[in-house]
Scaffold this motif. Structure first.
Motif, short mmCIF file in Angstrom:
data_model
loop_
_atom_site.label_atom_id
_atom_site.label_comp_id
_atom_site.label_asym_id
_atom_site.label_seq_id
_atom_site.Cartn_x
_atom_site.Cartn_y
_atom_site.Cartn_z
N ILE A 327 8.89 5.51 -14.49
CA ILE A 327 8.41 5.34 -13.12
C ILE A 327 8.72 6.59 -12.30
N ALA A 328 9.88 7.21 -12.57
CA ALA A 328 10.25 8.44 -11.87
C ALA A 328 9.26 9.57 -12.21
N LYS A 329 8.79 9.64 -13.47
CA LYS A 329 7.81 10.66 -13.85
C LYS A 329 6.50 10.46 -13.10
N VAL A 330 6.09 9.19 -12.95
CA VAL A 330 4.86 8.90 -12.20
C VAL A 330 5.01 9.36 -10.75
N ALA A 331 6.17 9.06 -10.14
CA ALA A 331 6.41 9.48 -8.75
C ALA A 331 6.38 11.00 -8.62
N GLU A 332 6.96 11.70 -9.61
CA GLU A 332 6.97 13.16 -9.56
C GLU A 332 5.55 13.72 -9.61
N LYS A 333 4.70 13.14 -10.49
CA LYS A 333 3.32 13.60 -10.57
C LYS A 333 2.55 13.29 -9.29
N MET A 334 2.81 12.12 -8.68
CA MET A 334 2.11 11.75 -7.45
C MET A 334 2.50 12.65 -6.29
N ARG A 335 3.75 13.13 -6.30
CA ARG A 335 4.14 14.13 -5.29
C ARG A 335 3.47 15.47 -5.56
N GLU A 336 3.29 15.80 -6.84
CA GLU A 336 2.63 17.06 -7.18
C GLU A 336 1.15 17.04 -6.83
N TYR A 337 0.54 15.84 -6.91
CA TYR A 337 -0.87 15.66 -6.56
C TYR A 337 -0.92 14.78 -5.31
N PRO A 338 -0.88 15.38 -4.10
CA PRO A 338 -0.70 14.59 -2.87
C PRO A 338 -1.79 13.58 -2.59
N ASN A 339 -3.01 13.78 -3.14
CA ASN A 339 -4.08 12.82 -2.87
C ASN A 339 -4.25 11.79 -3.97
N LEU A 373 8.47 2.52 -6.54
CA LEU A 373 7.84 3.79 -6.21
C LEU A 373 7.98 4.11 -4.73
N THR A 374 7.91 3.08 -3.89
CA THR A 374 7.97 3.29 -2.44
C THR A 374 9.41 3.48 -1.96
N ASN A 375 10.29 2.53 -2.32
CA ASN A 375 11.65 2.51 -1.76
C ASN A 375 12.57 3.54 -2.39
N GLU A 376 12.43 3.80 -3.71
CA GLU A 376 13.35 4.70 -4.38
C GLU A 376 12.82 6.14 -4.52
N PHE A 377 11.48 6.28 -4.52
CA PHE A 377 10.93 7.61 -4.79
C PHE A 377 10.04 8.10 -3.65
N GLY A 378 9.92 7.35 -2.55
CA GLY A 378 9.27 7.86 -1.34
C GLY A 378 7.76 7.98 -1.40
N ILE A 379 7.08 7.25 -2.31
CA ILE A 379 5.62 7.28 -2.35
C ILE A 379 5.08 6.37 -1.25
N ALA A 380 4.14 6.86 -0.45
CA ALA A 380 3.60 6.08 0.67
C ALA A 380 2.92 4.81 0.15
N PRO A 381 3.18 3.64 0.79
CA PRO A 381 2.61 2.37 0.32
C PRO A 381 1.09 2.37 0.29
N ASN A 382 0.42 3.12 1.21
CA ASN A 382 -1.04 3.08 1.24
C ASN A 382 -1.67 3.82 0.07
N ARG A 383 -0.87 4.50 -0.76
CA ARG A 383 -1.39 5.14 -1.97
C ARG A 383 -1.30 4.24 -3.18
N LEU A 384 -0.75 3.05 -3.01
CA LEU A 384 -0.51 2.12 -4.12
C LEU A 384 -1.21 0.80 -3.85
N SER A 385 -1.92 0.28 -4.81
CA SER A 385 -2.53 -1.05 -4.69
C SER A 385 -2.03 -1.93 -5.83
N THR A 386 -1.88 -3.21 -5.58
CA THR A 386 -1.38 -4.14 -6.59
C THR A 386 -2.36 -5.29 -6.78
N VAL A 387 -2.38 -5.81 -8.00
CA VAL A 387 -3.20 -6.98 -8.30
C VAL A 387 -2.53 -7.72 -9.46
N GLY A 388 -2.61 -9.04 -9.44
CA GLY A 388 -2.06 -9.86 -10.52
C GLY A 388 -3.17 -10.60 -11.25
#
Length: 431
Positions: A327-339, A373-388
């Motif tokens: 999950i940390a690797k995903v957060a790092e890539k999402m910071r590298e690609y801001p959009n 991703l949001t609380n521990e790695f600082g990814i903005a919530p509006n960049r993440l969508s969830t579905v079950g």
């Protein structure tokens, strides 16, 4: 003890349009012990205010007493301590502070005064309803400490209390009128203030246990009451994420150095521009340059597409430590690609008590990955969508333990791109 159905209905109706928003809290049932008669000063004042009967009467000297609204020679009562039931609806103002509207009922017997007992009135039913607005202010607002599942808070609020007294035995008032059993014989509607200490224990991002001790002050009649209560709090859409500080952007450096022209026909770097007018000497071979001998920049787009798989234990939504580095690797890539954005899909195996239960479990697993991703790695919530998807999309048979373990998963797809400026080379094909 009556559970107030109206309060629960109001909570359900009010929560429906807010269910899609983060930070909406519901406490569907609060149970507590409401202390009144154990505080002697409060009991004395209640007997003075809650007189049994509403008719005028005359004292021994023939003087008329009362104004027809409260009081007669039958004396008064005090409400006994007993069970409190309630419900609350709230909204988080910050990650550690929320505002709640609470409605509750305490229905007990009444302790008769000596005058009431002498008049033959010994059994009363006393119902106290309270509605209040309360701020729950987390200690994180003062300490800045956010780690840990235990979240202490201070409660401050105000509202209204209404006490209604019904006699359970027939009696005659001071004017000789017969008052039948089940008649309201006294009431009091007063302004109250709440002050308390409590704590939330977060089971996960959606559920918390709540415990609280509260002091209640009746401003109109100047008495105190006490309460200890506990309940379960449900958060719709997940808790508010803490604010992540973004460093200010720095102004780019602009080279304003003057160009020095030296008369010479030499081309030391072989870029086709004589040294006399070459503003960028030493340009590497194969780099395209402009008329000043400087590299020509070109924009190229780099696309991102990666996947994340997280597997869960049976009937659990907690993320195991072995998946946190992924999950940390995903957060790092999402910071590298801001959009970039991520679609987080939750799944369950077909072992739960019902399809609805597995649906909620799959949603909770997706929300758990989003929250990390949001609380521990600082990814903005509006960049993440969830579905079950519950157990509707298995990737392995559900009739074996190995297959069920594969189906208890979260699958996330991360996509995005970024544009980079590089030096154009002669063998580069520009589209």
């Amino acid at each position: 003890m009556k559970l107030n159905k109206i309060a629960l209905a109001l909570v359900a109706v009010a929560a429906a349009p807010l269910a899609a928003n983060a930070g909406v809290t519901i406490s569907p049932l609060l149970l507590g012990y409401h202390v009144t008669d154990d505080i002697s000063d409060t009991a004395d004042k209640q007997r003075e205010i809650l007189r049994t009967g509403k008719n005028l009467y005359e004292d021994a000297n023939g003087n008329q007493i009362g104004d027809g609204s409260r009081g007669n020679s039958n004396g008064g009562i005090a409400k006994e301590s007993g069970l409190y039931t309630g419900a609350a609806l709230g909204i988080e103002l910050t990650p550690s502070t929320q505002f709640q509207v609470e409605y509750g009922v305490s229905n007990t017997n009444g302790e008769a005064s000596e005058d009431s007992a002498d008049a033959g009135i010994n059994r009363f039913d006393v119902e106290q309803t309270m509605i209040s607005g309360n701020f729950l202010i987390g200690t994180e607002e003062f300490t800045g400490y956010t780690d840990g599942a235990l979240k202490p808070y201070v409660l401050v609020g105000a509202g209204q209390s209404k006490i209604e007294v019904e006699n359970q035995e027939q009696y005659d008032d001071s004017n000789g009128n017969t008052v039948t059993a089940g008649t309201e014989v006294s009431s009091s509607k007063d302004t109250i203030g709440n002050l308390g200490l409590g704590a939330m224990y977060r089971i996960n991002d959606a559920l918390s246990l709540r415990g609280e001790a509260r002091a209640i002050h009746n401003f109109d009649n100047n008495w105190w009451e006490g309460m200890a209560l506990a309940g379960l709090e449900v958060v719709l859409g997940g808790h508010l994420a803490p604010t992540v500080a973004v460093p200010p952007m720095e102004e780019p450096m602009v080279d304003t150095a003057p160009i020095v022209i030296v008369e010479s026909d030499l081309d030391s770097d072989g870029d086709g521009v004589p040294d006399s007018i070459d503003a960028c000497p030493g340009t590497p071979m194969n780099v395209v340059v402009d008329e000043r001998g400087c590299p020509v920049p070109v924009d190229i787009t780099d696309e991102l597409k990666m996947e994340l798989r997280v597997f869960f234990d049976n009937d659990k939504s907690a993320i195991k430590n072995q998946y946190k580095p992924e999950i940390a690797k995903v957060a790092e890539k999402m910071r590298e690609y801001p959009n970039s954005t991520a679609r987080v899909e939750g799944h369950a195996s077909k072992t739960g008590p019902s399809a609805r239960y597995n649906q909620r479990l799959s949603e909770a697993r997706a929300v758990a990955v989003k929250s990390m991703l949001t609380n521990e790695f600082g990814i903005a919530p509006n960049r993440l969508s969830t579905v079950g998807y519950g157990y509707d999309q298995p990737i392995a048979p559900n009739d074996t333990e190995e297959g069920r373990a594969m189906n208890r998963r979260v699958y996330a797809i991360i996509t995005g791109d970024k544009t980079m400026t590089v030096e154009q080379t002669k063998d580069m094909v520009v589209q």
